[in-house]
Design a protein around this motif. Structure first.
Motif, PDB file in Angstrom:
ATOM      1  N   UNK A 230       0.836  -1.203   0.000  1.00  0.00           N
ATOM      2  CA  UNK A 230       0.000   0.000   0.000  1.00  0.00           C
ATOM      3  C   UNK A 230       0.871   1.253   0.000  1.00  0.00           C
ATOM      4  N   UNK A 231       1.882   1.286   0.857  1.00  0.00           N
ATOM      5  CA  UNK A 231       2.755   2.463   0.937  1.00  0.00           C
ATOM      6  C   UNK A 231       3.527   2.671  -0.360  1.00  0.00           C
ATOM      7  N   UNK A 232       4.061   1.594  -0.923  1.00  0.00           N
ATOM      8  CA  UNK A 232       4.833   1.710  -2.161  1.00  0.00           C
ATOM      9  C   UNK A 232       3.954   2.151  -3.318  1.00  0.00           C
ATOM     10  N   UNK A 233       2.757   1.598  -3.399  1.00  0.00           N
ATOM     11  CA  UNK A 233       1.846   1.954  -4.489  1.00  0.00           C
ATOM     12  C   UNK A 233       1.496   3.436  -4.466  1.00  0.00           C
ATOM     13  N   UNK A 237       7.485   6.342   1.143  1.00  0.00           N
ATOM     14  CA  UNK A 237       8.691   5.584   1.413  1.00  0.00           C
ATOM     15  C   UNK A 237       8.720   5.129   2.875  1.00  0.00           C
ATOM     16  N   UNK A 238       9.062   3.851   3.069  1.00  0.00           N
ATOM     17  CA  UNK A 238       9.169   3.323   4.438  1.00  0.00           C
ATOM     18  C   UNK A 238      10.260   4.060   5.203  1.00  0.00           C
ATOM     19  N   UNK A 239      11.273   4.541   4.497  1.00  0.00           N
ATOM     20  CA  UNK A 239      12.356   5.273   5.161  1.00  0.00           C
ATOM     21  C   UNK A 239      11.873   6.570   5.792  1.00  0.00           C
ATOM     22  N   UNK A 240      10.727   7.090   5.350  1.00  0.00           N
ATOM     23  CA  UNK A 240      10.179   8.320   5.936  1.00  0.00           C
ATOM     24  C   UNK A 240       9.233   8.045   7.101  1.00  0.00           C
ATOM     25  N   UNK A 241       9.106   6.786   7.484  1.00  0.00           N
ATOM     26  CA  UNK A 241       8.216   6.453   8.591  1.00  0.00           C
ATOM     27  C   UNK A 241       8.854   6.877   9.908  1.00  0.00           C
TER      28      UNK A 241
END
Length: 465
Positions: A230-233, A237-241
């Motif tokens: 879901x986040x990638x679509x 970016x997971x790095x911004x979590x």
């Protein structure tokens, strides 16, 4: 080659051919050329023969005015306007139902059904308000009404994507946190909800419901995979979590294989936070169950509320008794009158996972204590035989001194706990403000304790009884 072929049949005849002599091998029987048994006349056949069908297709191909692009382009502007109006009406129906969270379809979609569902009802309402809408739907072809369940789902999905695009634009390049929880729906499917929490460009904290999706199971690897998709679509970016908020289940909080640990491998600063409101619920529930008298009190409270509120007849009897009680108190001048005052409320059931619901349940029983006792006495004396004994036992449990004492005591206590419960569930609360809640609760505890010790001397229990 000294052979004759039929060009239309060569182009349009099916395989294998009806007359291979004119499409594959070639015709050479010049002596029998006009024979009805083996010549051209037999090949031509009647009006519905394969050769005449091929000729018709050949003539159509040679006529540019009958090509499909010409036919489509010659549709009138009125037909296009009719299609557009039908589609707009369908979109507005889907938008309204999606925004209000209502079901689209009913149980019976047949033509003679009196209630075909919310979607058809709203569409009919549009038709009554605008006769032009009614006209275009009445005259629509069966495959061009734009009202099928598949079309409805496609439009709802498009609207959902539009909303997610707006949320994504609102997040921008800022850090964000995710809040995730799962629940089993009415069809026994596991649904996972994803919420984004972030600070917008104006410096305000925002929580946005982002997406809900079905998951095969609730193991940490499955949840991690679905959330990452879901986040990638949506180009998040997971790095911004900057944080993760879940409940305290082992598949969420485990330090090695939990969901929070999987995200920490990608982003070291995505700290896991056990939901503060959920932690408070667990602490209060555990503390209440640790005291025998309080645990027994809540069991009795649930027993009383369920017995009175589980039947429509008992519910109506309680409401009528309460209305008579209010009328008597107003006539005696013991209740003030005004807009919204003295409404005939009902008993509230306590939820299993919401401690604040216990406070509403206790308050409702205190307000309706007299009416509930009168209703139970009436049921024990004149009610159906099968519930007279149960009504009598419920009435005795209500009038027990320990129950009434705990009822008033827990009202005092839960006035204090209700404040942090409600505060911790606010969207805009900051951590600094939440850290002050224990001190505020302690101050309120000291004040309420003085009030309790100073003015509560069993008179309240005696008055209630």
């Amino acid at each position: 080659m000294d052979k004759a072929y039929c060009f239309p049949c060569f182009l349009f005849d099916r395989y294998p051919s009806h007359h291979p002599a004119f499409t594959e091998h070639g015709f050479q029987g010049w002596k029998n050329i006009m024979s009805k048994q083996s010549g051209i006349l037999k090949h031509m056949g009647g009006i519905n023969s394969p050769q005449n069908t091929a000729m018709h297709k050949w003539e159509t191909l040679r006529n540019p005015t009958k090509h499909i692009e010409r036919v489509i382009s010659t549709h009138s502007s009125q037909e296009a306007a009719n299609h557009r109006l039908r589609l707009i009406a369908t979109i507005e129906c889907v938008r309204l139902l999606a925004k209000q969270g209502c079901a689209f379809r009913g149980n019976d979609k047949s033509a003679d059904s009196t209630n075909r569902g919310n979607f058809d009802a709203i569409l009919s309402s549009f038709g009554r308000m605008n006769l032009e809408v009614q006209r275009v739907f009445d005259n629509a072809l069966g495959n061009a009404k734009y009202t099928s369940p598949l079309i409805q789902k496609q439009i709802a999905n498009i609207l959902g994507n539009k909303v997610r695009e707006k949320i994504r634009d609102e997040v921008g390049s800022a850090k964000f946190c995710i809040l995730v929880d799962e629940v089993v729906d009415a069809s026994s499917k596991e649904q996972m909800a994803i919420i984004l929490r972030f600070v917008n460009c104006h410096g305000f904290i925002r929580e946005r419901f982002f997406k809900i999706l079905s998951v095969a199971d609730t193991c940490s690897q499955t949840l991690y995979s679905e959330i990452s998709k879901v986040l990638t679509h949506n180009d998040l970016q997971i790095e911004n979590m900057g944080g993760q908020g879940y409940d305290g289940a082992s598949n969420m909080r485990d330090e090695f294989n939990g969901l929070q640990a999987l995200f920490r491998e990608k982003c070291l600063y995505a700290y896991y936070v056990h939901c503060f409101a959920h932690r408070l619920q667990l602490a209060l529930n555990a503390a209440a169950k640790g005291v025998d008298d309080i645990y027994t009190f809540f069991d009795t409270l649930s027993f009383v509320v369920n017995f009175v509120d589980s039947s429509a007849k008992r519910h109506s009897a309680l409401k009528a008794t309460r209305e008579e009680e209010i009328a008597e108190l107003v006539a005696a001048g013991k209740l003030q009158i005004g807009t919204g005052a003295n409404q005939a409320c009902t008993l509230q059931r306590a939820g299993a996972t919401r401690w604040g619901s216990h406070f509403r349940s206790i308050t409702s029983l205190i307000n309706l204590f007299g009416a509930t006792r009168t209703t139970l006495a009436e049921l024990a004396a004149n009610g159906p035989k099968k519930i007279q004994a149960e009504a009598k036992n419920v009435g005795k449990a209500m009038k027990h001194f320990n129950f009434v004492f705990c009822l008033l005591l827990m009202q005092f206590v839960m006035k204090i706990t209700d404040f942090p419960c409600q505060s911790l569930q606010k969207k805009s609360h900051r951590y600094f403000e939440c850290s002050k809640l224990p001190k505020i609760s302690k101050k309120k505890t000291s004040r309420v304790e003085r009030e309790w010790l100073g003015c509560f001397d069993y008179k309240g229990c005696i008055i209630l009884l």
